[in-house]
Enzyme design. Structure first.
Site, PDB file in Angstrom:
ATOM      1  N   GLY A   4      56.011  38.944  40.638  1.00 20.63           N
ATOM      2  CA  GLY A   4      54.780  38.548  41.329  1.00 20.63           C
ATOM      3  C   GLY A   4      54.478  37.078  41.040  1.00 20.63           C
ATOM      4  O   GLY A   4      54.678  36.619  39.919  1.00 20.63           O
ATOM      5  N   ARG A  46      60.405  40.710  43.948  1.00 18.42           N
ATOM      6  CA  ARG A  46      60.522  41.655  42.839  1.00 18.42           C
ATOM      7  C   ARG A  46      61.894  42.332  42.921  1.00 18.42           C
ATOM      8  O   ARG A  46      62.229  42.930  43.946  1.00 18.42           O
ATOM      9  CB  ARG A  46      59.422  42.719  42.924  1.00 18.42           C
ATOM     10  CG  ARG A  46      58.029  42.182  42.635  1.00 18.42           C
ATOM     11  CD  ARG A  46      57.069  43.332  42.391  1.00 18.42           C
ATOM     12  NE  ARG A  46      55.693  42.879  42.278  1.00 18.42           N
ATOM     13  CZ  ARG A  46      55.150  42.427  41.153  1.00 18.42           C
ATOM     14  NH1 ARG A  46      55.856  42.345  40.046  1.00 18.42           N
ATOM     15  NH2 ARG A  46      53.871  42.063  41.140  1.00 18.42           N
ATOM     16  N   ASN A  67      57.357  40.420  32.708  1.00 20.02           N
ATOM     17  CA  ASN A  67      58.090  41.411  31.915  1.00 20.02           C
ATOM     18  C   ASN A  67      59.433  41.857  32.473  1.00 20.02           C
ATOM     19  O   ASN A  67      60.439  41.809  31.774  1.00 20.02           O
ATOM     20  CB  ASN A  67      57.200  42.641  31.731  1.00 20.02           C
ATOM     21  CG  ASN A  67      56.327  42.464  30.531  1.00 20.02           C
ATOM     22  OD1 ASN A  67      56.833  42.351  29.432  1.00 20.02           O
ATOM     23  ND2 ASN A  67      55.030  42.377  30.750  1.00 20.02           N
ATOM     24  N   ASP A  75      48.806  38.637  34.031  1.00 22.73           N
ATOM     25  CA  ASP A  75      48.423  39.758  33.154  1.00 22.73           C
ATOM     26  C   ASP A  75      48.385  39.394  31.668  1.00 22.73           C
ATOM     27  O   ASP A  75      47.812  40.136  30.871  1.00 22.73           O
ATOM     28  CB  ASP A  75      49.406  40.922  33.355  1.00 22.73           C
ATOM     29  CG  ASP A  75      49.347  41.482  34.759  1.00 22.73           C
ATOM     30  OD1 ASP A  75      48.270  41.461  35.359  1.00 22.73           O
ATOM     31  OD2 ASP A  75      50.393  41.932  35.266  1.00 22.73           O
ATOM     32  N   GLY A 113      45.696  44.487  36.863  1.00 27.59           N
ATOM     33  CA  GLY A 113      46.203  44.894  35.542  1.00 27.59           C
ATOM     34  C   GLY A 113      46.386  46.397  35.509  1.00 27.59           C
ATOM     35  O   GLY A 113      45.425  47.132  35.280  1.00 27.59           O
ATOM     36  N   ARG A 155      28.799  50.276  44.984  1.00 25.32           N
ATOM     37  CA  ARG A 155      29.667  49.507  45.864  1.00 25.32           C
ATOM     38  C   ARG A 155      30.876  49.014  45.076  1.00 25.32           C
ATOM     39  O   ARG A 155      30.811  48.871  43.846  1.00 25.32           O
ATOM     40  CB  ARG A 155      28.929  48.284  46.432  1.00 25.32           C
ATOM     41  CG  ARG A 155      27.791  48.633  47.368  1.00 25.32           C
ATOM     42  CD  ARG A 155      28.320  49.142  48.712  1.00 25.32           C
ATOM     43  NE  ARG A 155      27.248  49.352  49.673  1.00 25.32           N
ATOM     44  CZ  ARG A 155      26.540  50.468  49.802  1.00 25.32           C
ATOM     45  NH1 ARG A 155      26.779  51.503  48.997  1.00 25.32           N
ATOM     46  NH2 ARG A 155      25.592  50.574  50.726  1.00 25.32           N
ATOM     47  N   GLN A 214      43.290  36.831  43.037  1.00 26.19           N
ATOM     48  CA  GLN A 214      43.393  36.491  41.609  1.00 26.19           C
ATOM     49  C   GLN A 214      44.686  35.742  41.279  1.00 26.19           C
ATOM     50  O   GLN A 214      44.801  35.109  40.237  1.00 26.19           O
ATOM     51  CB  GLN A 214      43.307  37.767  40.752  1.00 26.19           C
ATOM     52  CG  GLN A 214      41.937  38.415  40.802  1.00 26.19           C
ATOM     53  CD  GLN A 214      41.959  39.848  40.325  1.00 26.19           C
ATOM     54  OE1 GLN A 214      41.696  40.135  39.168  1.00 26.19           O
ATOM     55  NE2 GLN A 214      42.277  40.779  41.213  1.00 26.19           N
ATOM     56  N   ARG A 215      45.670  35.870  42.150  1.00 27.00           N
ATOM     57  CA  ARG A 215      46.949  35.194  41.908  1.00 27.00           C
ATOM     58  C   ARG A 215      47.117  33.963  42.782  1.00 27.00           C
ATOM     59  O   ARG A 215      48.151  33.298  42.716  1.00 27.00           O
ATOM     60  CB  ARG A 215      48.103  36.165  42.203  1.00 27.00           C
ATOM     61  CG  ARG A 215      48.297  37.145  41.115  1.00 27.00           C
ATOM     62  CD  ARG A 215      49.564  37.935  41.135  1.00 27.00           C
ATOM     63  NE  ARG A 215      50.435  37.875  42.264  1.00 27.00           N
ATOM     64  CZ  ARG A 215      51.139  38.922  42.714  1.00 27.00           C
ATOM     65  NH1 ARG A 215      51.003  40.093  42.113  1.00 27.00           N
ATOM     66  NH2 ARG A 215      51.955  38.797  43.708  1.00 27.00           N
TER      67      ARG A 215
HETATM   68  O1  F6P Z   1      52.036  41.700  37.460  1.00 24.43           O
HETATM   69  C1  F6P Z   1      51.082  40.949  38.105  1.00 24.43           C
HETATM   70  C2  F6P Z   1      50.281  41.768  39.067  1.00 24.43           C
HETATM   71  O2  F6P Z   1      49.451  40.833  39.693  1.00 24.43           O
HETATM   72  C3  F6P Z   1      49.475  42.934  38.527  1.00 24.43           C
HETATM   73  O3  F6P Z   1      48.340  42.616  37.813  1.00 24.43           O
HETATM   74  C4  F6P Z   1      49.200  43.691  39.795  1.00 24.43           C
HETATM   75  O4  F6P Z   1      48.847  45.008  39.515  1.00 24.43           O
HETATM   76  C5  F6P Z   1      50.509  43.572  40.493  1.00 24.43           C
HETATM   77  O5  F6P Z   1      51.086  42.356  40.063  1.00 24.43           O
HETATM   78  C6  F6P Z   1      50.457  43.587  42.004  1.00 24.43           C
HETATM   79  O6  F6P Z   1      51.764  43.539  42.489  1.00 24.43           O
HETATM   80  P1  F6P Z   1      52.184  43.219  43.994  1.00 24.43           P
HETATM   81  O7  F6P Z   1      51.950  41.766  44.228  1.00 24.43           O
HETATM   82  O8  F6P Z   1      53.625  43.551  44.053  1.00 24.43           O
HETATM   83  O9  F6P Z   1      51.306  44.045  44.875  1.00 24.43           O
END
Ligand code: F6P
Length: 358
Positions: A11, A74, A112, A136, A179, A275, A283-284
């Protein structure tokens, strides 16, 4: 000529570009005799020899840019030993690309799963250096990963915005934070955003404790409650289940995620309007925060220094504020969890934050 491969895997997160820029600046600071092979979309690029030849120019102006200029994907570690759809051996293909290009080393940025594969490549004889990436912050062997602080800032901003509307409407709000296995982002954003209840995968909750907190706040004249809930938050009953059974239960759960299950339970038990807000992949996304830019630049520079010194088989890490290196063999396959007895949890509890456990 120094031939350096580079790839980003898993990710994405903020500051991947900042880290690669740090590597390249550090490499070119000592020599102009450098060739950079940027593999597209993570390990896939290494397997199928899909790469771009890059120079320092390509890494200019990307310090503040989110995502990754190399692309990512991935590639589950558990499938690495399984042949691809054409029957090819993935590990053999990666080794073949590395040797065909006569690489001196490969720099791998990831979390990881990425580290397990990086360690496998090391065992297979490739010279590897990794950088600790993930929102994470769950990589074993480093106090910090880049992406984490940026994600915390975004999740905190979400909680801040929810606070005002929750207060106006006297509602209970659940903010579901990323997370699945580890709750660092939820813990930090929850504290920073003034959440009343924080639910983490590492501290199983009791729904009665949660409703009690909400009712007590209402009785004390605080009719709204904010819950910061990790994607992997788990009830005490579910935490007792064997892993397989719990996974099955989650797969069959009639809700899209834990936040929706909690919504129903809280609504039924408290009569309050509930709600849900899920900031999800925001977040990313976007620009890395200043902390992540600094940290990513530092680990990038350290990796470049290690390349020049020929120090391979390590993850660049942060320990007690200093940038250091940890053997990949120690990192691979281990997760860094939130310690339920850590000082930060105790201090949060001292301010009245509930973790739903007592
Ligand atoms: O490992 C990072 C992460 O952002 C996690 O916190 C989240 O649950 C997951 O990746 C989401 O993964 P994807 O982008 O494959 O939906």
């Amino acid at each position: 000529m120094l031939r350096v491969g580079m790839l980003t895997s898993g990710g994405d997160c903020q500051a991947l570009n900042a880290a690669m820029r740090g590597v390249v600046k550090g490499l070119y600071a000592k020599s102009d005799e450098i060739e950079i092979y940027g593999f597209r979309d993570g390990y896939k690029g290494l397997m199928y020899s899909n790469f771009d030849m890059l120079t320092s120019k390509d890494f200019s102006g990307i310090l503040t840019r989110g995502g990754t200029i190399l692309g990512t994907s991935r590639q589950p570690f558990k499938l690495m030993r399984e042949p691809d759809k054409d029957g090819n051996d993935k590990v053999a293909m990666m080794k073949h690309t590395y040797h065909k290009l006569n690489l001196d080393c490969i720099i791998i940025l990831g979390g990881n799963g990425t580290h397990k594969t990086a360690n496998l490549l090391r065992e297979e004889g490739l010279d590897v250096i990794t950088l600790p990436k993930t929102i994470d912050n769950d990589l074993w062997g480093t106090d910090m990963t880049f992406g984490f602080q940026s994600a915390v800032d975004i999740a905190t901003d979400t909680i801040d915005r929810i606070h005002t509307t929750a207060t106006s409407h006297s509602r209970v709000f659940i903010i579901e934070v990323m997370g699945h296995k580890v709750g660092y982002v939820t813990l930090h954003a929850g504290i920073a955003g003034g959440a009343d209840i924080i639910l983490l995968p590492e501290i199983p909750y009791d729904i009665d404790v949660i409703t009690d907190v909400i009712n007590k706040r209402a009785a004390a004249g605080k009719p709204f409650t904010i819950l910061a809930v990790a994607e992997g938050a788990i009830s005490k009953e579910d935490a007792e289940l064997p892993k397989k059974e719990y996974k099955k239960k989650v797969a069959e759960r009639p809700y899209p995620s834990i936040a929706y299950e909690l919504e129903k339970q809280i609504q039924e038990r408290t009569n309050k309007e509930v709600r849900i807000t899920v900031p999800g992949h925001t977040q990313r996304g976007g620009t890395p925060c200043a902390y992540d830019r600094v940290f990513a630049t530092r680990v990038g520079a350290k990796a470049a220094d290690m390349v020049h010194k020929g120090e391979f088989g390590y993850m660049v890490a942060m320990k007690n504020g200093e940038i250091t290196k940890v053997p990949l063999s120690e990192v691979a396959g281990k997760l860094k969890y939130v310690d339920p007895d850590a000082g930060i949890i105790k201090e949060a509890k001292l301010t009245g934050i509930s973790f739903g456990d007592e």
